[in-house]
Structures are given as C-alpha cells and as structure tokens.
Motif scaffolding. Structure first.
Motif, mmCIF file in Angstrom:
data_model
loop_
_atom_site.group_PDB
_atom_site.id
_atom_site.type_symbol
_atom_site.label_atom_id
_atom_site.label_comp_id
_atom_site.label_asym_id
_atom_site.label_seq_id
_atom_site.Cartn_x
_atom_site.Cartn_y
_atom_site.Cartn_z
ATOM 1 N N GLU A 28 -16.936 8.179 -13.608
ATOM 2 C CA GLU A 28 -17.482 7.272 -12.543
ATOM 3 C C GLU A 28 -16.757 6.001 -12.665
ATOM 4 O OE1 GLU A 28 -18.677 5.904 -8.744
ATOM 5 O OE2 GLU A 28 -18.400 7.823 -9.644
ATOM 6 N N LYS A 29 -16.831 5.449 -14.092
ATOM 7 C CA LYS A 29 -16.317 4.134 -14.466
ATOM 8 C C LYS A 29 -14.805 3.822 -14.037
ATOM 9 C CE LYS A 29 -17.195 0.324 -16.745
ATOM 10 N NZ LYS A 29 -18.192 -0.689 -16.380
ATOM 11 N N LEU A 30 -13.906 5.138 -14.414
ATOM 12 C CA LEU A 30 -12.695 5.062 -14.224
ATOM 13 C C LEU A 30 -12.409 5.076 -12.574
ATOM 14 C CD1 LEU A 30 -11.578 7.548 -17.002
ATOM 15 C CD2 LEU A 30 -10.857 5.211 -16.625
ATOM 16 N N LEU A 37 -14.396 3.944 -10.236
ATOM 17 C CA LEU A 37 -14.534 2.440 -9.822
ATOM 18 C C LEU A 37 -13.411 1.523 -10.144
ATOM 19 C CD1 LEU A 37 -18.389 1.968 -10.742
ATOM 20 C CD2 LEU A 37 -17.145 1.785 -8.451
ATOM 21 N N PHE A 38 -12.924 1.818 -11.352
ATOM 22 C CA PHE A 38 -11.932 0.883 -12.161
ATOM 23 C C PHE A 38 -10.524 0.975 -11.285
ATOM 24 C CE2 PHE A 38 -9.033 -0.060 -15.607
ATOM 25 C CZ PHE A 38 -9.191 -1.610 -15.924
ATOM 26 N N PHE A 39 -10.160 2.316 -11.055
ATOM 27 C CA PHE A 39 -8.836 2.544 -10.497
ATOM 28 C C PHE A 39 -8.950 2.447 -8.830
ATOM 29 C CE2 PHE A 39 -7.681 4.586 -14.364
ATOM 30 C CZ PHE A 39 -6.595 3.748 -14.596
ATOM 31 N N GLY A 40 -10.259 2.817 -8.238
ATOM 32 C CA GLY A 40 -10.554 2.747 -6.849
ATOM 33 C C GLY A 40 -10.264 3.985 -6.102
ATOM 34 N N ASN A 41 -10.340 5.091 -6.881
ATOM 35 C CA ASN A 41 -9.971 6.310 -6.401
ATOM 36 C C ASN A 41 -10.206 7.428 -7.395
ATOM 37 O OD1 ASN A 41 -7.494 6.704 -7.945
ATOM 38 N ND2 ASN A 41 -6.467 5.784 -6.140
ATOM 39 N N GLU A 42 -9.939 8.708 -7.303
ATOM 40 C CA GLU A 42 -10.152 9.752 -8.205
ATOM 41 C C GLU A 42 -8.814 10.518 -8.420
ATOM 42 O OE1 GLU A 42 -12.882 12.650 -6.812
ATOM 43 O OE2 GLU A 42 -14.503 10.813 -6.517
ATOM 44 N N GLN A 43 -7.742 9.964 -7.969
ATOM 45 C CA GLN A 43 -6.619 10.492 -8.245
ATOM 46 C C GLN A 43 -5.823 10.286 -9.414
ATOM 47 O OE1 GLN A 43 -6.997 9.234 -4.721
ATOM 48 N NE2 GLN A 43 -7.643 11.210 -4.531
ATOM 49 N N TRP A 44 -6.448 9.472 -10.101
ATOM 50 C CA TRP A 44 -5.947 9.179 -11.519
ATOM 51 C C TRP A 44 -6.043 10.588 -12.246
ATOM 52 C CZ3 TRP A 44 -9.520 10.395 -15.235
ATOM 53 C CH2 TRP A 44 -10.888 10.433 -14.672
ATOM 54 N N PHE A 45 -6.865 11.178 -12.229
ATOM 55 C CA PHE A 45 -7.058 12.396 -13.095
ATOM 56 C C PHE A 45 -5.779 13.290 -12.939
ATOM 57 C CE2 PHE A 45 -8.250 16.919 -14.523
ATOM 58 C CZ PHE A 45 -8.950 16.418 -15.550
ATOM 59 N N GLU A 46 -5.404 13.556 -11.587
ATOM 60 C CA GLU A 46 -4.000 14.499 -11.278
ATOM 61 C C GLU A 46 -2.813 13.592 -12.048
ATOM 62 O OE1 GLU A 46 -4.164 14.850 -7.126
ATOM 63 O OE2 GLU A 46 -6.104 15.690 -6.889
ATOM 64 N N VAL A 47 -2.910 12.436 -12.061
ATOM 65 C CA VAL A 47 -1.747 11.786 -12.504
ATOM 66 C C VAL A 47 -1.635 11.898 -14.213
ATOM 67 C CG1 VAL A 47 -0.658 9.350 -12.825
ATOM 68 C CG2 VAL A 47 -1.655 10.067 -11.012
ATOM 69 N N GLY A 99 -13.743 -5.547 -21.154
ATOM 70 C CA GLY A 99 -13.317 -3.940 -21.165
ATOM 71 C C GLY A 99 -13.042 -3.798 -19.692
ATOM 72 N N MET A 100 -13.781 -2.789 -19.029
ATOM 73 C CA MET A 100 -13.396 -2.211 -17.648
ATOM 74 C C MET A 100 -14.550 -2.698 -16.811
ATOM 75 S SD MET A 100 -12.278 1.636 -18.948
ATOM 76 C CE MET A 100 -12.190 2.036 -16.916
ATOM 77 N N GLN A 101 -14.822 -4.159 -16.779
ATOM 78 C CA GLN A 101 -15.774 -4.575 -16.021
ATOM 79 C C GLN A 101 -15.270 -4.822 -14.444
ATOM 80 O OE1 GLN A 101 -15.177 -5.855 -19.031
ATOM 81 N NE2 GLN A 101 -17.283 -6.207 -19.935
ATOM 82 N N VAL A 102 -13.941 -4.856 -14.282
ATOM 83 C CA VAL A 102 -13.350 -5.084 -13.008
ATOM 84 C C VAL A 102 -13.486 -3.869 -12.243
ATOM 85 C CG1 VAL A 102 -11.466 -5.941 -11.945
ATOM 86 C CG2 VAL A 102 -11.879 -6.793 -13.978
ATOM 87 N N VAL A 112 -8.460 2.416 -21.622
ATOM 88 C CA VAL A 112 -8.121 3.276 -20.542
ATOM 89 C C VAL A 112 -7.975 4.783 -21.339
ATOM 90 C CG1 VAL A 112 -7.233 4.235 -18.853
ATOM 91 C CG2 VAL A 112 -8.000 2.194 -18.771
ATOM 92 N N ASN A 113 -6.761 4.753 -22.157
ATOM 93 C CA ASN A 113 -6.323 5.703 -22.938
ATOM 94 C C ASN A 113 -7.506 6.209 -23.892
ATOM 95 O OD1 ASN A 113 -4.187 7.391 -24.164
ATOM 96 N ND2 ASN A 113 -4.598 6.124 -26.013
ATOM 97 N N ARG A 114 -8.340 5.555 -24.442
ATOM 98 C CA ARG A 114 -9.461 6.048 -25.178
ATOM 99 C C ARG A 114 -10.405 6.856 -24.532
ATOM 100 N NH1 ARG A 114 -9.109 0.720 -27.859
ATOM 101 N NH2 ARG A 114 -10.870 0.100 -27.036
ATOM 102 N N LEU A 115 -10.451 6.198 -23.320
ATOM 103 C CA LEU A 115 -11.594 7.273 -22.328
ATOM 104 C C LEU A 115 -10.859 8.424 -22.020
ATOM 105 C CD1 LEU A 115 -12.954 4.258 -20.348
ATOM 106 C CD2 LEU A 115 -13.766 5.415 -22.193
#
Length: 304
Positions: free
Chosen positions: A199-201, A203-213, A155-158, A183-186
């Motif tokens: 928080e899982k996302l 760690l997965f993406f390495g930042n918090e900017q994914w939400f704005e995208v 899953g998203m262990q990385v 990722v889409n389901r989450l």
C-alpha cells in the motif's frame, strides 16, 4: 533528545545540494525579470543543517528513529542553502512536521531576519504534514505566482497525489530526490511484499502497475498446481529509474532527461535527483537549465 541536524550520506549529499543550489541561483535571476511573485518551498526542510552519515548502507531513511544520534560534522542543508541564494526568493516556505526540527527552523529564520535583505513576511516555517500542506497550497490560484518545490523526504513520505497537485498548478517546478535505494529494498526478490508495504508503494507511485514492471513470472517447470511465483527483474535499478521518469513525463510539462544517480561508496544507487517543470510555456528553458546543471554536477562528481 533534540540533536541539532540530520545524518545523511557523504559525497552524494554534496552533489545533491550543489546541484539544487546552482539551479536556484539561475531561477531567481530569471524570475527577478518577471512580474510573478515567486517562492521557494522545502517540503521536508528539517533543521536547515545536516550531519554526515557514518554508514551509508543503514536503513536510516526507512527507520530514522533506530539510527544512533552520534554526530560527525555539520554542513549547511537545503534550507540554509536556499536562503543564501542571490538574488533571494520573494518568499520562503519551510515545512517540517517534527516539532524539534521545526523549532530549529524557526531559529534559522530569526538568524536570517537580522539581515537587511530579509523581512518578517519573507520566511514561513510551517509545522505541518507536508503532503496535506502542499495539496492545500497547490489548490490556490497560481495565476500571478510561481514557485520551486524541493521534495527531499527521509524515505517514502511523498504521495504521488502530492506530485500531481504540484504539476496541476502549471506554475511550480519540482526537484525530487527519489529514494531508489529504499524502493529497491522494499521490493523483495520473490515478490512477497507485505500488504502494508504494498500500500505504501501504491501511494508512492500513484498506481498498482509498478508490480507488473518490476516483477516477472519465475521460469520453472510446473510439477504440481502451485501458485504463480514471481521474481524481481534483472536490472531492477534501471527499471525503477525508467518507471519514475515515465510517471513524471506523464504528469509534468517538461522533465530533465538526465536525472543524477547518487550512489554510496560501494557504487550502489541511493537516490535519483530528478527535475520536472510545471509551466508549459516556461518548461523548455527550465528543463534546459536543469539538464545543464545536472550534467555539470555529473562531470564534477566523476572528477572527485
């Protein structure tokens, strides 16, 4: 109960294994003419086998313990495929945290040690947490070494820090099976994501900017002083793919421009198979080979 093997999807799994296997053959041919010690590292190696999944649309990759253990059939997995590469790698490192799966890998190791081309020190089966093991390994001196890492998690262990550690060696190439469907389901439609998942996302993406995208403010007529409301962007799979590609391009010396979208029987994206090269000098050749392998797999997949 120890059930030998794992359950994964159908044709897309064949495409994933074929694609990586084809690249491995090209990789060892090139590296055998170099002076480096070179290794294959499978960070979520499992048992070396896999089982065909009954329902590709389950949440197995998020909640593997909730899936029925019924087995449909066994096929060779990534660990066994790598051991079949000719010429072989100088070193194989299989990492698996689960004790039962690690024990199966040890049995796979003993099977291949019976073959004349393998010696005891060529195959290591590590019963470790993959992120910590890889970050520690990447911190060593890589001047005389090269490697190919395959990240194929359940899953998203990385963690992104692990991917950064791989790139910082400037000696390791990466095949990443990115769980775009998970990722889409989450990503809930209204943006109301539980703190633990957020928080899982992160760690997965390495930042918090994914939400704005992935989200935008909902278009509505304000009546009362309400909190801002968010909605998921329209072509979310495209946005996720673009974002992970940009993250890889920011991190590695070279990235294949044509990642392979692996889809279920309903044509819904499940994974994105991505390639990234760590060594600046060797990146152009590595990327060119990977892009050729990915394109070939896409064409063959469309003919099925």
């Amino acid at each position: 109960m120890n059930n030998r093997g794992h359950r994964f999807g159908g044709n897309w799994t064949e495409q994933k294994l074929d694609c990586v296997s084809n690249y491995l053959h090209e990789y060892t041919k090139i590296m055998n003419n170099q002076s480096f010690n070179f290794a294959y590292i499978d960070a979520f190696a499992g048992t070396g086998y896999r089982e065909m999944e009954v329902d590709e649309d389950t949440d197995e990759l998020l909640f593997p313990d909730l899936v029925s253990p019924e087995v449909i059939s066994f096929r060779d997995g990534s660990a066994r495929n790598a051991l079949e590469v000719k010429p072989p790698f100088m070193k194989y490192i299989f990492i698996e945290k689960d004790i039962d799966r690690h024990a199966e890998l040890e049995r796979l190791k003993q099977e291949y040690l019976l073959k004349p081309e393998f010696s005891e020190n060529m195959i290591e089966c590590e019963n470790e947490e993959a992120n910590e093991y890889l970050k520690n390994l990447c911190g060593k001196n890589w001047r005389a070494h090269r490697a190919l890492v395959f990240l194929d998690p359940y899953g998203m262990q990385v963690e992104w820090k692990t991917i950064e550690s791989i790139a910082q060696t400037k000696a390791i190439d990466l095949w990443l099976l990115f769980p775009i469907g998970t990722v889409n389901r989450l990503l809930k439609r209204n943006g109301e994501i539980r703190p633990s998942i957020r928080e899982k996302l992160n760690l997965f993406f390495g930042n918090e900017q994914w939400f704005e995208v992935f989200y935008r403010l909902a278009q509505r007529i304000p009546i009362f002083d309400e909190d801002e409301q968010w909605e998921k962007t329209g072509d979310i799979f495209f946005e996720i793919e673009q974002y992970i590609m940009e993250r890889l391009q920011e991190t590695f010396a070279g990235v294949a421009a044509n990642p392979l979208s692996l889809r279920n029987s309903k044509n819904v994206p499940l994974y994105l198979l991505c390639f990234a090269a760590g060594n600046p000098k060797g990146a152009p050749i590595a990327v060119r080979i990977a892009e050729h392998v990915l394109l070939k797999q896409l064409r063959e997949g469309n003919l099925r």
